[in-house]
Design a protein around this motif. Sequence first.
Motif, PDB file in Angstrom:
ATOM      1  N   ARG A  47      -4.039  14.869   6.916  1.00  0.00           N
ATOM      2  CA  ARG A  47      -4.876  15.241   8.056  1.00  0.00           C
ATOM      3  C   ARG A  47      -4.052  15.962   9.128  1.00  0.00           C
TER       4      ARG A  47
ATOM      5  N   ARG B 211       0.849  -1.195   0.000  1.00  0.00           N
ATOM      6  CA  ARG B 211       0.000   0.000   0.000  1.00  0.00           C
ATOM      7  C   ARG B 211       0.885   1.245   0.000  1.00  0.00           C
TER       8      ARG B 211
ATOM      9  N   VAL C 122     -10.961  16.540   5.678  1.00  0.00           N
ATOM     10  CA  VAL C 122     -12.044  15.745   5.103  1.00  0.00           C
ATOM     11  C   VAL C 122     -11.516  14.794   4.032  1.00  0.00           C
ATOM     12  N   ARG C 123     -10.548  15.246   3.267  1.00  0.00           N
ATOM     13  CA  ARG C 123     -10.060  14.459   2.137  1.00  0.00           C
ATOM     14  C   ARG C 123      -9.248  13.243   2.572  1.00  0.00           C
ATOM     15  N   SER C 124      -8.479  13.358   3.635  1.00  0.00           N
ATOM     16  CA  SER C 124      -7.646  12.229   4.045  1.00  0.00           C
ATOM     17  C   SER C 124      -8.478  11.242   4.865  1.00  0.00           C
ATOM     18  N   ASP C 125      -8.251   9.967   4.614  1.00  0.00           N
ATOM     19  CA  ASP C 125      -9.053   8.929   5.245  1.00  0.00           C
ATOM     20  C   ASP C 125      -8.658   8.669   6.692  1.00  0.00           C
ATOM     21  N   ARG C 126      -7.403   8.544   6.916  1.00  0.00           N
ATOM     22  CA  ARG C 126      -6.956   8.235   8.269  1.00  0.00           C
ATOM     23  C   ARG C 126      -5.953   9.295   8.711  1.00  0.00           C
TER      24      ARG C 126
ATOM     25  N   ASP D  37      -0.621   7.213   1.941  1.00  0.00           N
ATOM     26  CA  ASP D  37      -1.827   7.983   1.667  1.00  0.00           C
ATOM     27  C   ASP D  37      -1.489   9.463   1.777  1.00  0.00           C
TER      28      ASP D  37
ATOM     29  N   ARG E 226      -3.423  11.847   0.241  1.00  0.00           N
ATOM     30  CA  ARG E 226      -4.580  12.665  -0.120  1.00  0.00           C
ATOM     31  C   ARG E 226      -4.752  13.756   0.922  1.00  0.00           C
TER      32      ARG E 226
END
Length: 131
Positions: A99, A12, A90-94, A15, A17
Motif C-alpha cells: 500500500r 504471521r 486495493v490488494r493490500s489489506d493494511r 504482508d 500483497r
Amino acid sequence: MASAQPAAPQRRSADSRGLAAGITSLAAAVLAPVAAMVSLSTFIMAAAEPLLANVPLPDTSGYWVLLIALVGILAGLVVTSVVAGIVAVVRSDRMGPGRITGLLGLAFTAFNLTGGLWTWAGLAGSWFTFR
C-alpha cells in the motif's frame, strides 16, 4: 494413544500483497518524467524542422515519428503507474509495503501531472491567470 499438543502460535509472515504492483507503479511514475523530457526535446527539434529547411542537414522528418512514439510511451507509463498503484492499494489489506509503494507511485504521478499541466499552462501565456 497419542496426546494432542496445542498448536504452537504461528508467526504471521509479512504482508507483501500488492508490493509488486506498488513497485511497478513507483517505477513507472519515475520513468514518466524521463520520457516527457526526451519527448520535449524531440518536439523542439520537430518544431524547428521548417526553420532548418534551407540548412544543409539530413532530413529531420523522422522526429515527428519519434515524437509520437515517445508520447505513446509517456501515456503508457502514466496509465501503468495509475493502474498498478490502484491495484497495489486495493490488494493490500493494511498499511504494508504494498500500500505504501502504491500510494507513493500514485502521489508521484499526480505531482508530475499537475506540475506538467501548470508548466504547459505557463508556457501557453497569461490567459490562464485571467489577467
